[in-house]
Write a protein that holds these residues in place. Structure first.
Motif, mmCIF file in Angstrom:
data_model
loop_
_atom_site.group_PDB
_atom_site.id
_atom_site.type_symbol
_atom_site.label_atom_id
_atom_site.label_comp_id
_atom_site.label_asym_id
_atom_site.label_seq_id
_atom_site.Cartn_x
_atom_site.Cartn_y
_atom_site.Cartn_z
ATOM 1 N N HIS A 118 36.949 41.973 45.256
ATOM 2 C CA HIS A 118 36.696 42.114 47.105
ATOM 3 C C HIS A 118 37.008 44.118 46.988
ATOM 4 C CE1 HIS A 118 38.570 39.267 48.765
ATOM 5 N NE2 HIS A 118 39.053 39.137 47.883
ATOM 6 N N HIS A 119 36.158 44.603 45.820
ATOM 7 C CA HIS A 119 36.131 46.115 45.491
ATOM 8 C C HIS A 119 34.431 46.769 45.699
ATOM 9 C CE1 HIS A 119 39.907 46.187 46.613
ATOM 10 N NE2 HIS A 119 40.407 45.612 45.916
ATOM 11 N N GLU A 120 33.494 47.018 46.019
ATOM 12 C CA GLU A 120 32.030 47.430 45.295
ATOM 13 C C GLU A 120 32.140 48.242 43.880
ATOM 14 O OE1 GLU A 120 30.056 49.319 48.295
ATOM 15 O OE2 GLU A 120 30.782 48.094 50.294
ATOM 16 N N ARG A 121 31.063 47.547 43.341
ATOM 17 C CA ARG A 121 31.457 48.754 42.553
ATOM 18 C C ARG A 121 29.629 48.017 41.711
ATOM 19 N NH1 ARG A 121 33.758 48.127 35.950
ATOM 20 N NH2 ARG A 121 32.810 49.049 34.788
ATOM 21 N N PRO A 122 29.047 49.235 41.801
ATOM 22 C CA PRO A 122 27.523 49.615 41.534
ATOM 23 C C PRO A 122 27.519 47.959 40.038
ATOM 24 C CG PRO A 122 28.417 51.754 41.072
ATOM 25 C CD PRO A 122 29.334 50.895 41.361
ATOM 26 N N SER A 123 25.875 47.562 40.225
ATOM 27 C CA SER A 123 25.498 46.907 39.111
ATOM 28 C C SER A 123 25.342 47.797 37.693
ATOM 29 C CB SER A 123 24.710 45.848 39.189
ATOM 30 O OG SER A 123 24.552 45.481 40.727
ATOM 31 N N PHE A 124 25.700 46.893 36.554
ATOM 32 C CA PHE A 124 25.174 47.320 35.218
ATOM 33 C C PHE A 124 24.917 46.091 34.247
ATOM 34 C CE2 PHE A 124 29.842 46.592 34.620
ATOM 35 C CZ PHE A 124 30.046 45.980 33.424
ATOM 36 N N THR A 125 23.937 46.623 33.531
ATOM 37 C CA THR A 125 23.612 46.042 32.143
ATOM 38 C C THR A 125 23.760 45.872 31.218
ATOM 39 O OG1 THR A 125 21.619 45.384 33.874
ATOM 40 C CG2 THR A 125 21.180 44.823 31.741
ATOM 41 N N LEU A 126 23.949 44.774 30.119
ATOM 42 C CA LEU A 126 24.833 44.969 29.036
ATOM 43 C C LEU A 126 23.887 44.398 28.225
ATOM 44 C CD1 LEU A 126 28.399 44.933 28.632
ATOM 45 C CD2 LEU A 126 27.125 47.282 28.085
ATOM 46 N N SER A 127 22.847 44.594 27.045
ATOM 47 C CA SER A 127 22.235 43.873 26.712
ATOM 48 C C SER A 127 21.116 42.371 27.751
ATOM 49 C CB SER A 127 22.631 43.207 25.415
ATOM 50 O OG SER A 127 21.846 42.100 24.982
ATOM 51 N N ASP A 128 21.105 41.712 27.248
ATOM 52 C CA ASP A 128 20.326 41.233 28.898
ATOM 53 C C ASP A 128 21.243 40.361 29.867
ATOM 54 O OD1 ASP A 128 21.430 39.187 26.979
ATOM 55 O OD2 ASP A 128 19.774 37.946 26.386
ATOM 56 N N PHE A 133 29.167 43.076 41.228
ATOM 57 C CA PHE A 133 30.060 42.609 41.567
ATOM 58 C C PHE A 133 30.093 41.907 43.326
ATOM 59 C CE2 PHE A 133 29.939 44.550 37.711
ATOM 60 C CZ PHE A 133 31.362 44.530 37.424
ATOM 61 N N VAL A 134 30.400 41.497 43.262
ATOM 62 C CA VAL A 134 30.265 40.456 44.833
ATOM 63 C C VAL A 134 31.290 40.314 44.961
ATOM 64 C CG1 VAL A 134 27.987 40.280 43.882
ATOM 65 C CG2 VAL A 134 29.695 38.354 44.015
ATOM 66 N N SER A 135 31.235 39.863 46.917
ATOM 67 C CA SER A 135 32.882 39.495 47.489
ATOM 68 C C SER A 135 31.968 38.456 48.699
ATOM 69 C CB SER A 135 33.022 40.518 48.586
ATOM 70 O OG SER A 135 32.197 40.738 49.062
ATOM 71 N N GLY A 136 32.357 37.707 49.183
ATOM 72 C CA GLY A 136 31.905 36.518 50.369
ATOM 73 C C GLY A 136 32.140 35.371 50.510
ATOM 74 N N GLU A 137 31.958 34.677 50.808
ATOM 75 C CA GLU A 137 32.259 33.062 50.748
ATOM 76 C C GLU A 137 32.108 32.432 49.734
ATOM 77 O OE1 GLU A 137 35.112 31.381 52.360
ATOM 78 O OE2 GLU A 137 35.105 33.260 53.054
ATOM 79 N N PRO A 138 32.255 31.478 49.358
ATOM 80 C CA PRO A 138 31.829 30.700 47.750
ATOM 81 C C PRO A 138 30.405 30.412 47.925
ATOM 82 C CG PRO A 138 34.224 29.917 47.785
ATOM 83 C CD PRO A 138 33.789 30.651 48.580
ATOM 84 N N ALA A 139 30.196 29.691 49.611
ATOM 85 C CA ALA A 139 28.729 29.497 49.509
ATOM 86 C C ALA A 139 28.065 30.797 49.162
ATOM 87 C CB ALA A 139 28.704 28.669 50.459
ATOM 88 N N ASP A 140 28.393 31.629 49.868
ATOM 89 C CA ASP A 140 27.561 32.602 50.163
ATOM 90 C C ASP A 140 27.091 33.223 48.337
ATOM 91 O OD1 ASP A 140 27.210 32.259 53.332
ATOM 92 O OD2 ASP A 140 29.271 33.881 52.823
ATOM 93 N N VAL A 141 28.277 32.999 47.681
ATOM 94 C CA VAL A 141 27.844 33.759 46.438
ATOM 95 C C VAL A 141 27.063 32.912 45.930
ATOM 96 C CG1 VAL A 141 29.042 34.182 43.906
ATOM 97 C CG2 VAL A 141 29.988 35.084 46.446
ATOM 98 N N LEU A 142 27.486 31.565 45.942
ATOM 99 C CA LEU A 142 26.657 30.379 45.441
ATOM 100 C C LEU A 142 24.648 30.488 45.861
ATOM 101 C CD1 LEU A 142 26.142 28.368 43.559
ATOM 102 C CD2 LEU A 142 26.701 26.845 45.163
#
Lengths: 220, 220
Positions: A118-128, A133-142
């Motif tokens: 439920h808490h925002e955080r910027p995306s980041f990349t480790l290797s590939d 970091f996402v919130s929302g209903e399962p259908a939206d995340v999917l």
């Protein structure tokens, strides 16, 4: 000539481990103990013995039944969805952006990973692997994960609470759950019984020589 | 940090079917009957029922244990070696170059395929499968296939006589043999008993709900 039908884009649970009484992780998760009071080594021993275990550091390993399960882990997977507790032990707003999860500099995912929070955080990349970091209903995340997977399947990585949310929303297409021959009594529970899903899923029950029993479900 | 060990380049037998008495194909192979007096439908029914069967033309299919076996068919495979009888029923020098094998315009291999024959024939390509016609000792053919596979594994496609030649030369790393619950009595035999290989291989015996028993071998 007949054509092969288009392949559906599935949501798959893979190599998820529970005890004989349905417990996937212990209580009191901490940074040092991702599985709380549960010793994950006892649960995952079957997978660690296989040649294709993603974290294997020594040559060798078995290439029998259990290896078919572990080598399928990345096969045709284009994204993962995981609960926050699979990423780290923090609760509430993110305090420490330096700490980048339990998965090390070379996470075993190799795809975009969507961490439910439920808490925002910027995306980041480790290797590939890129963590979003996402919130929302399962259908939206999917829907977001499917788009990122670019036609390939999406892995639902757990933990148990996350899998149950997606099961409740009827979004899961296949599940592989390895049931270990040990009782834990308390902890985060996936199910009361492996039969709970039989109203909506076919199932093969496959005992492995390693001692675990693989439960393989696919949607009716 | 520990590194993952380099992956060996394996020679793998996959989805090879035999009867309970070890017969892989019938006698008297003809153009119309690739398996001679044996009805392949009875042997392969377990595979044809799965979602990942390469020749599937209708949507659906099971996604349990048997599907793990069929969906592994192309996974990390870079070349196939097959005996001449798996390509076609001809014997002796090639007479008819117009006829391009039993596998149709879209062969299910999607890699270079090395067909064992004592008789020369030019290579040709159908869709994304290129057939090469090669002679020589198993080790030499395997070396060519390995090079073509570009780091990926090589599938040893059969038939039984070809698999036995490569077993005799001790070149096979893993075998998956599906044993069907039917007796054939006569035909081309893979083994007298599934236990014949236990001097050199580990094995998991995995009964499937479909009725076949999967025998999974890997080198000791």
């Amino acid at each position: 000539m007949s054509q092969r039908p288009p392949r559906p884009q599935l949501l798959r649970v893979q190599n998820f481990n529970v005890s004989s009484d349905g417990i996937a992780a212990g209580e009191d998760q901490t940074l040092e103990r991702p599985f709380g009071h549960v010793d994950p080594g006892r649960m995952f021993a079957w997978a660690g013995a296989t040649a294709s275990w993603p974290n294997r550091t020594e040559p060798g390993g078995s290439r029998g039944l259990d290896d078919y399960l572990t080598r399928d882990f990345t096969h045709n997977i284009g994204a993962e969805i995981m609960g926050r507790n699979k990423f780290g032990p923090q609760r509430g707003p993110w305090q420490d952006h330096e700490w980048q999860g339990w998965w090390g500099d070379e996470p075993p995912f190799h795809t975009p990973v969507f961490v439910l929070t439920h808490h925002e955080r910027p995306s980041f990349t480790l290797s590939d692997t890129t963590f979003h970091f996402v919130s929302g209903e399962p259908a939206d995340v999917l829907a977001r994960a499917r788009e990122a997977a670019d036609g390939r399947d999406v892995r639902l990585g757990g933990g148990a609470t996350t899998i149950r949310r997606f099961l409740d929303a009827d979004l899961v297409d296949t599940l592989h759950v390895a049931v270990s021959p040990l009782e834990l009594g308390t902890g985060v529970r996936l199910w009361d019984s492996p039969d709970d899903l039989l109203d909506r899923f076919h199932r093969d029950v496959v005992p492995s020589p390693s001692g675990v029993t693989h439960h393989l479900y696919w949607r009716k």
